[in-house]
Design an enzyme around this catalytic site. Structure first.
Site, PDB file in Angstrom:
ATOM      1  N   ASP A 144       0.126  -6.788   4.681  1.00 31.56           N
ATOM      2  CA  ASP A 144      -0.640  -8.033   4.857  1.00 31.56           C
ATOM      3  C   ASP A 144       0.236  -9.220   5.250  1.00 31.56           C
ATOM      4  O   ASP A 144      -0.138 -10.009   6.116  1.00 31.56           O
ATOM      5  CB  ASP A 144      -1.424  -8.367   3.575  1.00 31.56           C
ATOM      6  N   ARG A 190      -4.013 -25.208  13.826  1.00 33.74           N
ATOM      7  CA  ARG A 190      -4.271 -24.133  14.784  1.00 33.74           C
ATOM      8  C   ARG A 190      -5.355 -24.619  15.739  1.00 33.74           C
ATOM      9  O   ARG A 190      -6.541 -24.640  15.422  1.00 33.74           O
ATOM     10  CB  ARG A 190      -4.680 -22.865  14.049  1.00 33.74           C
ATOM     11  N   THR A 205       0.810  -1.216   0.000  1.00 34.97           N
ATOM     12  CA  THR A 205       0.000   0.000   0.000  1.00 34.97           C
ATOM     13  C   THR A 205       0.842   1.264   0.000  1.00 34.97           C
ATOM     14  O   THR A 205       0.483   2.264  -0.641  1.00 34.97           O
ATOM     15  CB  THR A 205      -0.906   0.019   1.259  1.00 34.97           C
ATOM     16  N   ASP A 257       1.446  -6.536  -4.392  1.00 34.50           N
ATOM     17  CA  ASP A 257       0.635  -6.520  -3.177  1.00 34.50           C
ATOM     18  C   ASP A 257       1.144  -7.710  -2.368  1.00 34.50           C
ATOM     19  O   ASP A 257       1.260  -8.821  -2.905  1.00 34.50           O
ATOM     20  CB  ASP A 257      -0.841  -6.705  -3.566  1.00 34.50           C
ATOM     21  N   SER A 258       1.459  -7.511  -1.107  1.00 35.96           N
ATOM     22  CA  SER A 258       2.121  -8.594  -0.368  1.00 35.96           C
ATOM     23  C   SER A 258       1.228  -9.804  -0.155  1.00 35.96           C
ATOM     24  O   SER A 258       1.706 -10.854   0.275  1.00 35.96           O
ATOM     25  CB  SER A 258       2.681  -8.092   0.957  1.00 35.96           C
TER      26      SER A 258
HETATM   27  N1  ASP Z   1      -2.673  -5.389   0.510  1.00 30.22           N
HETATM   28  C1  ASP Z   1      -1.582  -4.525   0.942  1.00 30.22           C
HETATM   29  C2  ASP Z   1      -0.303  -5.326   0.921  1.00 30.22           C
HETATM   30  O1  ASP Z   1      -0.075  -6.091   1.820  1.00 30.22           O
HETATM   31  C3  ASP Z   1      -1.865  -3.985   2.302  1.00 30.22           C
HETATM   32  C4  ASP Z   1      -0.844  -2.999   2.823  1.00 30.22           C
HETATM   33  O2  ASP Z   1       0.265  -2.857   2.337  1.00 30.22           O
HETATM   34  O3  ASP Z   1      -1.176  -2.328   3.843  1.00 30.22           O
HETATM   35  O4  ASP Z   1       0.474  -5.221   0.014  1.00 30.22           O
END
Ligand code: ASP
Length: 338
Positions: free
Chosen positions: A88, A238, A11, A55-56
């Site tokens: 994420d 879990r 993000t 995007d992670s």
């Molecule tokens: N979806 C985004 C990511 O993990 C969320 C973020 O960076 O806050 O790349």
């Protein structure tokens, strides 16, 4: 002091698209202005933008290895390192890198943001400035992998994303943070406890078939068996509380014992954010403890998952898995939980 920044996506550098946020901001230009404003000499900063920026949520162990390769390629050019990453899965990546970089000898600090850079409400500038500061202050104090977010620096293998919106989006439920911001910053005691036995010459991360399965009231043996078929290379269950499973459910503990008998390491983690898994503490976990299930101690899910992936990538076999899971490699598990 020289700093290398590895930009992976997230993000922090995203822009609007017709289908939602995607990477695309001018990170290099924005950083240059941030450093100028902070009177930091740009010639002391090097920068890699990984390709593609992601995007992670799309990160895999291959992306972890790409980050490791970039850090190692720049190791001798910098004193401290900052990784810009999506929130994420940032705590999976920071845990993964902590195992693979025990011989690195220089601080690596992850950060990201809840809002893209350049927005008036964004936490990007505060987090990047905090991560740069944390990385510089860590030199001579902490040479592991950390994660800075909001007002805290955490050990990268003790932290979880705990809020999808708060500026304090991460927490470290089973150990103190390393430091908090303020005038002056406060560094907490136990930093030395972050040390583990290390890992010499780690092999690269590869992708392995690891099942992560939640217990839920009413789960049947048939459902669990289906989730473990075909057999994964390892499973993380879990469970509840200190590692409790529904042992009255007909055949359910037998499914776990059968998977163990088939050579699948089965790690029992907890759904509690703050947990200390103690297999056999209650009768409900006695059968799986005797069958050879491995407790995850007080490790976070992220640290547990990345460690399983790390051990599989190193070729550790089922017989040695339990010993390694409960050995601190990089400070990911507390000594009282070993
Ligand atoms: N979806 C985004 C990511 O993990 C969320 C973020 O960076 O806050 O790349």
């Amino acid at each position: 002091m020289r700093i290398h920044i590895t930009y992976t996506g997230g993000t922090i550098g995203m822009v609007e698209s017709p289908h939602g946020l995607v990477p695309g901001a001018d990170m290099r230009g924005w950083l240059r202005r941030l450093l100028d404003d902070a009177h930091m000499d740009p010639s002391l900063i090097s920068f890699t933008e990984l390709s593609p920026l992601i995007d992670s949520s799309n990160a895999t162990p291959d992306n972890w290895q790409t980050m490791i390769d970039d850090l190692r390629a720049h190791r001798d050019e910098a004193d401290a390192f900052v990784v810009l990453h999506g929130t994420d899965t940032m705590s999976y990546s920071s845990a993964a890198l902590s195992y693979a970089l025990t011989d690195f000898g220089k601080p690596v600090v992850f950060t990201g943001a809840q809002h893209p850079l350049g927005k008036i409400e964004s936490d990007a500038a505060a987090n990047v400035a905090g991560a740069l500061n944390a990385a510089m202050q860590s030199v001579g104090r902490f040479h592991g992998v950390g994660l800075f977010f909001g007002q805290h620096l955490f050990a990268g293998n003790r932290v979880s994303k705990s809020s999808s919106w708060a500026f304090e989006g991460f927490s470290s439920p089973s150990s103190e943070p390393l430091a908090r911001t303020g005038t002056p910053w406060h560094w907490y005691a136990g930093i030395a406890a972050a040390d583990g036995c290390g890992w010499r010459d780690p092999k690269p991360y590869g992708r392995h078939d690891v099942a992560v399965i939640d217990m839920a009231p009413g789960i049947t043996a048939a459902r669990l068996e289906a989730m473990l078929t075909p057999r994964p290379e390892a499973a993380i269950l879990r469970a509840y509380g200190v590692g409790d499973v529904p042992s009255d459910e007909p055949g359910l503990t037998d499914v776990i014992a059968d998977a163990l008998r088939d050579g699948v390491p089965v790690v029992i983690a907890s759904q509690c954010q703050q947990a200390e898994v103690l297999l056999g503490h209650y009768e409900v976990s006695d059968a799986i403890a005797r069958a050879g299930a491995i407790g995850s101690g007080d490790m976070t899910l992220e640290a547990t998952y990345a460690k399983v992936m790390f051990l599989l990538s190193q070729g550790v076999d089922a017989a040695d898995f339990g010993r390694w899971m409960s050995t601190s490699i990089a400070g990911e598990i507390s000594p009282h939980s070993l």
